[in-house]
Structure formats: C-alpha cells, structure tokens
Motif scaffolding. Structure first.
Motif, PDB file in Angstrom:
ATOM      1  N   LYS A 193       0.801  -1.225   0.000  1.00 40.64           N
ATOM      2  CA  LYS A 193       0.000   0.000   0.000  1.00 40.64           C
ATOM      3  C   LYS A 193       0.834   1.276   0.000  1.00 40.64           C
ATOM      4  O   LYS A 193       0.295   2.369  -0.168  1.00 40.64           O
ATOM      5  N   ALA A 194       2.136   1.146   0.209  1.00 40.62           N
ATOM      6  CA  ALA A 194       2.994   2.340   0.232  1.00 40.62           C
ATOM      7  C   ALA A 194       4.386   1.981  -0.270  1.00 40.62           C
ATOM      8  O   ALA A 194       4.823   0.833  -0.174  1.00 40.62           O
ATOM      9  N   ASP A 195       5.068   2.991  -0.821  1.00 40.17           N
ATOM     10  CA  ASP A 195       6.436   2.820  -1.332  1.00 40.17           C
ATOM     11  C   ASP A 195       6.531   1.682  -2.350  1.00 40.17           C
ATOM     12  O   ASP A 195       7.484   0.894  -2.339  1.00 40.17           O
ATOM     13  N   ASN A 196       5.546   1.605  -3.227  1.00 42.86           N
ATOM     14  CA  ASN A 196       5.544   0.554  -4.250  1.00 42.86           C
ATOM     15  C   ASN A 196       6.687   0.757  -5.241  1.00 42.86           C
ATOM     16  O   ASN A 196       6.962   1.881  -5.666  1.00 42.86           O
ATOM     17  N   LEU A 197       7.331  -0.330  -5.620  1.00 45.09           N
ATOM     18  CA  LEU A 197       8.340  -0.265  -6.669  1.00 45.09           C
ATOM     19  C   LEU A 197       7.654   0.012  -8.004  1.00 45.09           C
ATOM     20  O   LEU A 197       6.605  -0.562  -8.301  1.00 45.09           O
ATOM     21  N   GLU A 198       8.250   0.891  -8.794  1.00 46.84           N
ATOM     22  CA  GLU A 198       7.705   1.226 -10.107  1.00 46.84           C
ATOM     23  C   GLU A 198       8.805   1.154 -11.153  1.00 46.84           C
ATOM     24  O   GLU A 198       9.974   1.394 -10.862  1.00 46.84           O
ATOM     25  N   ARG A 199       8.406   0.856 -12.380  1.00 43.92           N
ATOM     26  CA  ARG A 199       9.333   0.876 -13.503  1.00 43.92           C
ATOM     27  C   ARG A 199       8.616   1.446 -14.728  1.00 43.92           C
ATOM     28  O   ARG A 199       7.441   1.168 -14.954  1.00 43.92           O
ATOM     29  N   PHE A 200       9.355   2.245 -15.490  1.00 47.54           N
ATOM     30  CA  PHE A 200       8.834   2.801 -16.735  1.00 47.54           C
ATOM     31  C   PHE A 200       9.692   2.297 -17.893  1.00 47.54           C
ATOM     32  O   PHE A 200      10.919   2.293 -17.807  1.00 47.54           O
ATOM     33  N   TYR A 201       9.023   1.883 -18.956  1.00 42.04           N
ATOM     34  CA  TYR A 201       9.714   1.377 -20.139  1.00 42.04           C
ATOM     35  C   TYR A 201       9.226   2.126 -21.377  1.00 42.04           C
ATOM     36  O   TYR A 201       8.041   2.436 -21.499  1.00 42.04           O
ATOM     37  N   SER A 202      10.140   2.399 -22.285  1.00 44.03           N
ATOM     38  CA  SER A 202       9.756   3.003 -23.565  1.00 44.03           C
ATOM     39  C   SER A 202       9.943   1.964 -24.665  1.00 44.03           C
ATOM     40  O   SER A 202      10.887   1.164 -24.638  1.00 44.03           O
ATOM     41  N   LYS A 203       9.043   1.973 -25.628  1.00 45.60           N
ATOM     42  CA  LYS A 203       9.069   0.948 -26.669  1.00 45.60           C
ATOM     43  C   LYS A 203      10.194   1.207 -27.659  1.00 45.60           C
ATOM     44  O   LYS A 203      10.374   2.329 -28.140  1.00 45.60           O
ATOM     45  N   VAL A 204      10.944   0.154 -27.942  1.00 42.69           N
ATOM     46  CA  VAL A 204      12.040   0.236 -28.905  1.00 42.69           C
ATOM     47  C   VAL A 204      11.557  -0.213 -30.274  1.00 42.69           C
ATOM     48  O   VAL A 204      11.793   0.425 -31.290  1.00 42.69           O
TER      49      VAL A 204
END
Length: 205
Positions: A193-204
């Motif tokens: 519920k807090a401090d969730n890990l996040e990742r962002f990816y851009s399409k190649v």
C-alpha cells in the motif's frame, strides 16, 4: 432476441426484489451503469462496475451474470493490451520518461536494460551499448494474476518470485508503466500500500 429478453427478465425480477433489499437495489444500479458503459465502449469502467455488482450479492442471478461479464471483459481487455505490449522495451527507471529527460545529464550508459515480451514469455536482457551485445539475464512465463474471478484486475501479472505487477500503457502505447502492487507468499497475498516499486519502459520496436 434471446439475450435482450434475458436481460429484461433479470432487471424486472431485481426491481421487485430490490424494493425490500437495499443491497440488491445498489447492485442493480451498478449493473445498469456497467451495461451503459459497455454500450459506450468504456470497457475498463464497465469491468469495474460489473466487478462491484458481482460482489454485492454473488449468489443471485444478477451477481452470476456480472461474473460472466467480468470474465468476458477481462479476456477482451487482455487481448487488447497484449497486442500493444508485444515487442522490445527499454527500461527508463522509476520515473516517467519526461522526468528522466528533464533530470538527465550527459552521462552515457554503457549497459541498458531491455525487456522483450511475447505471447508466452517476458525476457530480460542487458545490452552493451558499445558492442551491441545482448545478454539474457532471466526469463519469466507470462502469467496473469487472477486469484479472484470477480475482481477488476485485468493487466496484473505474477512473476516466479511471487511479486504481482500491475501494467498500464499510455495513450500512444509507447510507454509501459509497471507497479508492484502485491506479493504472494506462503501466508497468502500481501498487498503493498505504500512505497511501491515502479518501472517505466519506452518501446524500442
């Protein structure tokens, strides 16, 4: 004519019962609103509303019909997102690409993290930007998290370590955002519920 007739019978029956049961009345309004959203092609909202309706009174006919709608919409939405995520993605970090670009300096990365997604697997690579050599780090079976048949999660996946990630795309379908929402352990599913890990990816490609 058969499906519209069933729908009318369901609503008529629920109208009579709802007069004496406020829960059924609320369930009926959620179901009707879900149908309205579905007709407008707002499938994500429709899924959420059908999910709510199915949990209020799961044992009655409207509840059972709502579960069927949830299952149907999940399948449809998963196919839609899968068609868009298949390909190669570059990991940008834990912030959106615009934020990364705004804060970036001239440092040149010698190693980039890539993810290749196909219908059955997620493949994690390290790419040497100088030699263009690509090294497979690990692979994961693409498995949707689907513990509760009636929930509205359609794009959550579960990895072999038990982590559960919800995935979403931007409007252009070229930015993939994943967030760790829970973990499955021996004691069950623990929501984060807090401090969730996040990742962002851009399409190649």
């Amino acid at each position: 004519m058969k499906k519209p007739l069933i729908f009318l019978v369901l609503l008529f029956s629920c109208t009579i019962i709802a007069q004496n049961d406020p829960k059924v009345a609320f369930q009926k309004t959620r179901y009707e609103l879900a149908v309205s959203c579905y007709k407008k092609a707002d499938f994500v909202k429709a899924l959420d509303l059908f999910s709510i309706a199915s949990k209020i009174k799961p044992e009655n006919e409207l509840g059972k019909e709502s579960v069927k709608k949830v299952d149907c919409l999940k399948t449809m939405l998963r196919k839609s997102i899968m068609d868009k995520v298949i390909g190669t993605w570059k990991m940008n970090g834990d912030k959106p690409l615009w934020a990364v670009n705004a804060a970036s300096n001239t440092n040149y990365k010698t190693i980039e993290e890539l993810v290749e997604i196909n219908q059955k697997q997620i493949l994690f690579y390290e790419l040497d930007t100088k030699t263009k050599a690509k090294k497979l780090i690990k692979s994961e079976d693409l498995a949707y998290y689907n513990k509760d048949q009636s929930d509205a999660l359609f794009s959550a996946i579960i990895l072999s370590d038990g982590t559960i990630w919800n995935c979403s795309l931007n409007e252009g379908a070229d930015i993939l955002h994943v967030i760790n929402i829970a973990k499955q352990t021996e004691n069950g599913v623990e929501k984060i519920k807090a401090d969730n890990l996040e990742r962002f990816y851009s399409k190649v490609k």
